[in-house]
Design an enzyme around this catalytic site. Sequence first.
Site, short mmCIF file in Angstrom:
data_model
loop_
_atom_site.label_atom_id
_atom_site.label_comp_id
_atom_site.label_asym_id
_atom_site.label_seq_id
_atom_site.Cartn_x
_atom_site.Cartn_y
_atom_site.Cartn_z
N GLN A 143 -38.06 21.56 -45.07
CA GLN A 143 -39.21 20.67 -45.03
C GLN A 143 -39.24 19.81 -46.31
OE1 GLN A 143 -41.38 20.62 -42.43
NE2 GLN A 143 -40.55 22.39 -41.37
N ARG A 228 -40.45 48.87 -50.47
CA ARG A 228 -41.60 48.85 -51.39
C ARG A 228 -42.43 47.57 -51.24
NH1 ARG A 228 -37.83 51.40 -55.02
NH2 ARG A 228 -38.49 53.55 -55.39
N ASP A 275 -35.31 26.36 -32.51
CA ASP A 275 -35.49 25.60 -33.75
C ASP A 275 -34.42 24.51 -33.86
OD1 ASP A 275 -36.84 24.94 -36.07
OD2 ASP A 275 -35.75 26.36 -37.33
#
Length: 382
Positions: A143, A228, A275
């Site tokens: 973008q 984590r 896409d």
Amino acid sequence: MRSIRGMIYTDQMCFESGEVSIEEDRIEKIELCREEELTEAEAGRYILPGLVDTHFHGCDGYDFCDGTAQAMRAIASYEVVHGVTTICPATMTLSEEVLTQICEACAEAVETEKVCGDIPLKEILRGIYLEGPFISVEKKGAQNPAYIHKPDLAMLRRLQEAAQGMIRMAVAAPEVEGAMDLIREGMGEFRFSIAHTCADYETARQAIEAGARHVTHLYNAMPPFTHRQPGVIGAAAEDDKTEVELICDGIHIHPAVVKSTFRLFGADRVILISDSMMATGMEDGEYALGGQPVTVRGNRAVLKDGTIAGSATNLYDCMRTAIRMGVPKETAVRAATINPARAVGLDAECGILLPGRRADILVTDREFTLLSVFKSGRAIKE
């Protein structure tokens, strides 16, 4: 009335032997039978719903952001011939002025244009996917950072007015200032997707609770999923109402991750998207996406700095690639038909074979080579 016999992908999300009858633009009836009642040729055919691509940018040398009726006709024609009978093309991160022009052009084109002979464009192009401008600079991907905009519900409403209600999905990076308010205040009017984001697990979970129940091209343009720091991926996985998009072009995501994603999210929450950008269906060369130059070699499309810039693969080929990767065929078909239709509110009209639904039907062989395409009951490819 026209009838097609073979192995039908039914509303039970499995293949069953039978016959689909078409009357004008609708499915008149579906009758099941024993497989031994089919001829050898009929038993060698799959009958599928037309595919639904809810996130792609272009193909056949055109980009949706060209904002012209010619581009929209060409894109729709290419997609239908390649088995994608319902589309919601995506914008890029552009100025409000340009996005407004694109929205206006789309709203006008669907009311006036026809493709593949006499099929109204509005039967194929059923919505707009607004990818940007409310995204993170750090995870902008392909973008253009020059047009990234602070989340703005008033702006989104102006764009929806220009589009005459055609915007079916709007993306936002939830960690960006104003994004949570955008989602909370706009959730009754818009569907929101988490995209191009640096959000951690807690922020993503808050966005989901606020109403963003969709994730744009999972794994791409977001933090990784670790033990984590589960991030957006972990937050989406634990909410059983959140759907995720997956690009199965063989470039964006490793086959092992594709298969693991279906196991993690289940068959009903994964949405295959292409896409794809304008080079899809074209030769290798130099193209553009969102005003930025893109080099295409094979099915890999990249910016000058090596950033992947969309795909060069249509949704039908993405579905076949997913099957070759080891995704069960029933699951892959579901992820390219009813799942995306449901995600953008089109499941009452397409994405599944049922009496009374629009006759968007594909016929393939057992290797999923596309043999025939019927759009609204009309034979587009036989």
